[in-house]
Design an enzyme around this catalytic site. Structure first.
Site, PDB file in Angstrom:
ATOM      1  CG  ASP A 187      -2.130   1.221   1.174  1.00  0.00           C
ATOM      2  OD1 ASP A 187      -2.040   1.963   0.412  1.00  0.00           O
ATOM      3  OD2 ASP A 187      -3.019   0.956   1.749  1.00  0.00           O
ATOM      4  CB  SER A 240      -0.485   2.920   3.802  1.00  0.00           C
ATOM      5  OG  SER A 240      -2.051   2.795   3.913  1.00  0.00           O
ATOM      6  CE1 TYR A 248      -8.375   6.446   0.265  1.00  0.00           C
ATOM      7  CE2 TYR A 248      -9.161   4.539  -0.421  1.00  0.00           C
ATOM      8  CZ  TYR A 248      -8.309   5.149  -0.301  1.00  0.00           C
ATOM      9  OH  TYR A 248      -6.939   4.653  -0.685  1.00  0.00           O
TER      10      TYR A 248
END
Lengths: 378, 378
Positions: free
Chosen positions: A130, A133, A230
């Site tokens: 990710d 992140s 999100y």
């Protein structure tokens, strides 16, 4: 044998898509690693370290790219790189899939299979891939450090012989990965912290970092958490109530960090000019959404401006300002993504096109833009 | 009635010698406070706050100074200010007593009584007046914040889905007030910290902040603590042994903060060019002694330079970069110094010239430079 190539990035980019650590790991998979000289310089990673790890160092991007089966990049490949890239190659990068469409079309037209790391699905198996992140975490850290460097006072309360220095008040808007690291960093520095988010789940996370949660907590707020994790966009009515609460709160803050992004859309406006002007002279705002137009009225992407005595920081690549870590983590993200695609026995790529992670990130293949979130947008 | 005047400082100075808080306190002593408009702007203290506290706001420095019984400054008064100052006035400021001698003579020639706040004796009763402590504390804080802002990696260890980010190694040279606050600030930010000092007493203080003490601990080291609490200069032999130890230590550091000052002498050279070059690219050095020539070979006072990939920061007024706090504390120091000199009943100054604090700080009186540490130096 698979050839993995890495080149220098464009002007504004300090990061690099490979580290000495991942070079070794790719070699361990039986791959050949070709690295353009100087590509690691802006991340303080000299060629020597890559050579020692087993990379072949070449002078030009063209040399590096020509034989690539896999081209690893931070940002989109340049036109020059695309010109020499084999159509059978795969490109793995932060392709900015909602950005300039014509460049995306040009990439697709080349015939390569292109993976946008921004689209890594938020599933457990893909956590180590990710990039949003890993980079947001660093951006949240750097936002607070930069705010502290530009703030006209100190963050922590200090007890001195000449009396007490009061702690700074820091308000973090948006408690995603960047926001949570901003809270943690401001806390490490001794500030008094509050935070807000449109997701009710964030309230607990904010509280777990000992920051005060600021939000209009009505029914809509409670219903707002989306499956993907999100923030979804809230109603105009909610926004109005929240803005009133935020406005009165911001007037008493020393530092505001905004981190609100909605994928594929311009950044929501959270802080108006009036709110900026309500802050004391010497206050600082860091707008982590500057690249998407900004959460703050008056943000100039890429610049630090002062409005009514308040410094508004609109840097567009904060993770890139701690490139040593940003490159190391990004390179690990790419390795985690690539490793399952390599058939070690045969020494070639073996991509399962129907895998959730592959299908979720593949944006171009066989000359076409193929991603469902992008197909309607042409 | 005593008139206390405060004016704008020179170009490079962000601080101001009065705060709204001390304005109120001086009014409480029965004094009149005259404040030049804009003098607080660079400390984010608008005129309005001083007016509300009871100060009279005047446009020019001459207006402010003309009637002054007490002129409070951060740095030396300007020639224009001296031109209109009454000879019966007292001047209280950081007069840089070991700096430009001709300016000091000009100040003395004016006939005023001038007090150098740098000479506040290190006795319990004078702690609240100690400007070197209050400003060094902030400088130590800001040194670490600036280092973090310029360092190409993050300070704290971070455990992320993409693996661990290692903690930065910070080495603090000189564990006085600035050094100890630098250690505390680097610690707050999660760095791995070591420190050194020529005074054995510092070892305990460093250890109490959980930093590792680095020093050649021979007989000379043990004998080195001076009565005043300042570092005395060590022998060449000791310096050679210590330099060898330091050299090997520095090569493994990410950030070095140097704070070594010897009153009235140039800053000792602690870090050679060779040591700088032994550090990894992307490392940062902050030289808090830049104003006195620097502890680091390659420091350029007032500038940030990069040598062999290592950033060397030579800012000369770090406390002034957190002017909100620096001015507030400095103003309190001045109030603590002045308050005992005021005869509240009579509404005039009543200075006990033989008091330890007065005698220790008075550098000029009746047209002469009178301080014992300055009389030989002409």
């Amino acid at each position: 044998m698979i050839t993995i190539s890495v080149t220098r990035e464009g002007e504004g980019e300090t990061r690099v898509a490979l580290s000495p650590e991942t070079t070794k790991k790719f070699k361990g998979l039986g791959a050949r690693v070709v690295f353009q000289a100087g590509a690691g310089d802006r991340s303080f990673l000299p060629d020597r370290l890559f050579a020692e790890a087993g990379a072949e160092i070449v002078e030009s991007a063209a040399e590096a790219v020509r034989e690539a089966d896999v081209l690893l990049k931070v940002g989109r490949p340049s036109a020059e790189e695309l010109a020499v890239l084999k159509p059978s190659a795969i490109v793995v990068a932060m392709l900015d899939p909602f950005g300039a469409r014509d460049e995306l079309e040009a990439l697709a037209a080349k015939g390569v299979s292109a993976f946008a790391m921004e689209f890594i699905p938020r599933i457990t198996r893909a956590q180590s891939m990710d990039v949003l992140s890993s980079q947001s975490n660093l951006a949240g850290y750097k936002a607070v450090i930069d705010a502290a460097a530009h703030f006209g006072r100190a963050f922590p309360m200090m007890m001195t012989a000449a009396g007490t220095v009061p702690a700074a008040r820091v308000f973090v808007m948006g408690a995603g990965v960047a926001g949570l690291q901003a809270i943690a960093t401001a806390r490490r520095n001794g500030a008094v912290i509050s935070a807000t988010d449109v997701r009710p789940a964030a309230k607990e996370q904010v509280a777990s970092l000992a920051a005060k949660f600021i939000a209009v907590e009505d029914e809509e707020f409670k219903a707002a958490e989306t499956a993907g994790g999100y923030a979804k966009e809230m109603s105009d009515e909610y926004k109005k109530k929240q803005a009133a609460l935020i406005a009165s709160h911001i007037a008493a803050q020393d530092v505001v960090i905004t981190t609100a992004l909605i994928p594929g859309r311009p950044a929501p406006r959270l802080v108006t000019r009036e709110m900026v002007e309500s802050m004391k002279p010497g206050s600082v705002i860091v707008d982590l959404a500057a690249e998407r137009g900004g959460n703050v009225e008056g943000t100039v992407p890429g610049q630090i401006v002062v409005h009514a005595g308040v410094t508004i920081m609109g840097q567009t690549n904060l993770a890139g300002q701690v490139p040593g870590n940003a490159s190391a983590l990004y390179a690990r993200n790419l390795y985690a993504f690539l490793e399952p695609l390599v058939d070690k026995k045969e020494g070639k790529l073996a991509i399962k096109w129907d895998d959730e992670i592959i299908a979720g990130t593949l944006i171009a293949k066989d000359g076409q833009i193929v991603h469902p979130r992008l197909k309607g947008g042409a």
